[in-house]
Design an enzyme around this catalytic site. Sequence first.
Site, PDB file in Angstrom:
ATOM      1  N   SER A 121       1.305  -0.965   0.352  1.00 51.00           N
ATOM      2  CA  SER A 121       0.157  -0.384  -0.190  1.00 51.00           C
ATOM      3  C   SER A 121       0.672   0.933  -0.043  1.00 51.00           C
ATOM      4  CB  SER A 121      -0.757   0.169   1.485  1.00 51.00           C
ATOM      5  OG  SER A 121      -1.274   1.115   0.881  1.00 51.00           O
ATOM      6  N   TYR A 158      -0.872  -1.011  10.665  1.00 48.95           N
ATOM      7  CA  TYR A 158      -0.984  -1.294   8.869  1.00 48.95           C
ATOM      8  C   TYR A 158       0.241  -0.777   7.734  1.00 48.95           C
ATOM      9  CZ  TYR A 158      -3.404  -0.794   4.564  1.00 48.95           C
ATOM     10  OH  TYR A 158      -3.903  -1.208   3.126  1.00 48.95           O
TER      11      TYR A 158
END
Length: 250
Positions: A138, A151
Amino acid sequence: MSERVFITGASSGLGAAMAREYARRGATIGLASRRKPEMEVLADEIHQAGGTSFIYVLDVSDYSACREAAESFLESTGGIDTVIANAGVSGTDGITSGDLHKIKTILDTNISGVVHTLFSFLPTLRKQKSGRVVFISSVAGYRALPGRSGYSASKAAIRFLADGWRPVLARDSISLTTICPGFIKTPMTEDHSFPMPFLMDAETAAKKMIAAIDARKRIYIFPWQWRSVIPLMKSIPASWIDWLFSLGNR
Ligand SMILES: NC(=O)c1ccc[n+]([C@@H]2O[C@H](COP(=O)([O-])OP(=O)(O)OC[C@H]3O[C@@H](n4cnc5c(N)ncnc54)[C@H](OP(=O)(O)O)[C@@H]3O)[C@@H](O)[C@H]2O)c1
């Protein structure tokens, strides 16, 4: 022989969108995730689009379950062309609540889950001396987000693992593509209340991701605007970020 693709996190969002796209090419697809009903609906769509699928209900944090699924898929297909370690979860880390379960789930799914997926197929990939491996990272993996750095860290970790494993796998003619999406419209982002610049729909994203996988790109960051934003994100001093987020706590 049709293309053989195994996708984790296939029950929704990007995983399901990639499965639909591969189905249009007539691929044989292994669908893996925890929710069976969603995968059954997808399997019907795949069949109608001209593809074939097998369903594996599993939690990627369970290595034995990943190995069993890989063995079963390989027995049905005789080999593997593309493994996509896509399953992931986001959310807050529980650093203020002290709820350890939150951060454990993020790290177990997003790091261990990706490693388990690759290692389940590794012996066959190396024996074949061919194949594509894909890690879904990401743009969030380029900067820690306050309270959500689990995350970010998990996505940075798999990018790092890929950087070190890519040249080793290349000796056996296996490519490793790391994909770093920006904001994509999926169930993961539907309750985000903050602005999501350059938001893209999952179908367009899946087409772009598969083109990058086909081209055996090393790292693919998209939508394209993020390729300019990431160097800026990395250059902002940590003290500025701390100050910015402290404003919200007053
Ligand atoms: N959407 C975005 O803006 C965006 C941006 C950058 C990166 N990503 C990454 O893209 C990937 C796909 O996310 P998405 O946006 O498509 O979100 P999503 O719709 O929430 O999909 C996540 C998928 O992962 C599966 N999953 C979660 N935990 C699992 C576990 N323990 N074992 C097996 N499967 C598990 C879920 O299925 P079950 O619940 O059925 O298990 C679901 O199929 C993730 O790695 C995410 O971090 C997304």
